[in-house]
Design an enzyme around this catalytic site. Sequence first.
Site, mmCIF file in Angstrom:
data_model
loop_
_atom_site.group_PDB
_atom_site.id
_atom_site.type_symbol
_atom_site.label_atom_id
_atom_site.label_comp_id
_atom_site.label_asym_id
_atom_site.label_seq_id
_atom_site.Cartn_x
_atom_site.Cartn_y
_atom_site.Cartn_z
ATOM 1 N N GLU A 38 -10.004 -14.400 -6.657
ATOM 2 C CA GLU A 38 -9.239 -14.095 -5.441
ATOM 3 C C GLU A 38 -7.798 -14.599 -5.555
ATOM 4 O OE1 GLU A 38 -9.939 -12.197 -2.882
ATOM 5 O OE2 GLU A 38 -11.872 -11.739 -3.793
ATOM 6 N N CYS A 193 -6.781 4.296 -0.101
ATOM 7 C CA CYS A 193 -5.744 4.189 0.930
ATOM 8 C C CYS A 193 -4.577 3.387 0.353
ATOM 9 C CB CYS A 193 -6.311 3.510 2.177
ATOM 10 S SG CYS A 193 -5.237 3.760 3.604
ATOM 11 N N CYS A 200 -6.681 10.941 0.900
ATOM 12 C CA CYS A 200 -7.439 11.078 2.148
ATOM 13 C C CYS A 200 -8.711 11.916 2.035
ATOM 14 C CB CYS A 200 -6.535 11.625 3.242
ATOM 15 S SG CYS A 200 -5.152 10.513 3.611
ATOM 16 N N CYS A 203 -11.781 9.930 1.448
ATOM 17 C CA CYS A 203 -11.929 8.699 2.241
ATOM 18 C C CYS A 203 -13.076 8.804 3.243
ATOM 19 C CB CYS A 203 -10.611 8.457 2.980
ATOM 20 S SG CYS A 203 -10.668 7.029 4.052
ATOM 21 N N CYS A 209 -9.428 9.244 10.960
ATOM 22 C CA CYS A 209 -8.300 8.325 10.739
ATOM 23 C C CYS A 209 -7.092 8.844 11.533
ATOM 24 C CB CYS A 209 -7.970 8.286 9.250
ATOM 25 S SG CYS A 209 -6.392 7.521 8.879
HETATM 26 S S1 SF4 Z 1 -7.848 8.963 5.720
HETATM 27 FE FE1 SF4 Z 1 -6.680 7.254 6.552
HETATM 28 S S2 SF4 Z 1 -7.716 5.429 5.831
HETATM 29 FE FE2 SF4 Z 1 -8.407 7.128 4.577
HETATM 30 S S3 SF4 Z 1 -7.071 7.151 2.795
HETATM 31 FE FE3 SF4 Z 1 -6.189 8.539 4.298
HETATM 32 S S4 SF4 Z 1 -4.748 7.275 5.459
HETATM 33 FE FE4 SF4 Z 1 -6.107 5.877 4.381
#
Ligand code: SF4
Length: 345
Positions: A38, A193, A200, A203, A209
């Site tokens: 970390e 992200c 996106c 995601c 989002c």
């Molecule tokens: S949908 Fe939103 S959270 Fe997902 S990668 Fe795109 S900007 Fe990031």
Amino acid sequence: MPKEQSFAQRLIAWQQVAGRHDLPWQGSRDPYRVWLSEIMLQQTQVTTVIPYYQRFLASFPDVAVLAAAPIERVVEHWAGLGYYARARNLHRCAQQIVAVHGGFFPKTAAELAELPGIGPSTAAAIAAFSFGERAAILDGNVKRVLCRVFGISGFPGATAIDRKLWQLAEALLPENGIEAYTQGLMDLGATLCTRGTPHCPACPFADNCVARRDGRQKELPEPRPRAAIPERTSTFVLITDGTHLLLERRPASGIWGGLLVPPEGDPETVLAARGLTAVDCRKLPDLKHVFTHFRLTLQPVLCRVAPPTSVGEPGSEWLALNKAADAGVPTPIGKLIRLVASAPD
Ligand code: SF4
């Protein structure tokens, strides 16, 4: 906005199929290894960290060995990773763990955060991965994910936004599966992200989002606001006898150093200091000029004085009104002079 519980569930499900599972520090609950990784991962990419982590662990296999090592040796192993305060804090932290905690890492995020070089987010990550504590992480990557998914405006470093993000990060914690959840947040921020162009479509929050819905991925999180540029105002006295204009050379240092500029200050004082008497004075329209570090509003006052005005003090020059604008004057002063030269009597 996703329901709070569904955020964690989605993230855990995504982490299990698409997250990272083979990093050298994964699969171990040894707080020494978790802590070391970390700290190394702060401000440094995973691919850079891996060989350093492996070499470091080979030389300093546990906290006692690290605490007993000379600092020079520790720093040598850090050479090239940057942010060397991390190496010094790592060493101090190891010594404190040995001296104060009998060689064992404290088991809670609150206690871990008391140790040198361990901030609240790192403490939470160590507590979650090593001891399964339900503790919230909130590093730069996580802030980015939360700001985008929940559409949080404002600079995340601002106190009010930071507090809001911590509250949100804590409210989102799952009842179970804290390790996968914490790893999922890290993985999402590092692999999908991302700062530049987030991926996106892959995601787990693609359908709800806020940043994606509103096309604000590039705007969120908001950058640190630029400091307001200071405003200054100054009166410039354009003294003319009808055909000449009085200019004075600035000292070499300071703004407009060495350039010719009309006297600056209260017109009455300026005229008196130069032994001049005005026939009349009138204000001209203000002029704004932007410097790198401040904005200046020039308030010109045109004062007519009676000739003869051919003799000036050292550093003062009476220049022909129609040539003065081209005589090595700063740009905004040139504009003022042209205004005077073209102004009707
Ligand atoms: S949908 Fe939103 S959270 Fe997902 S990668 Fe795109 S900007 Fe990031």
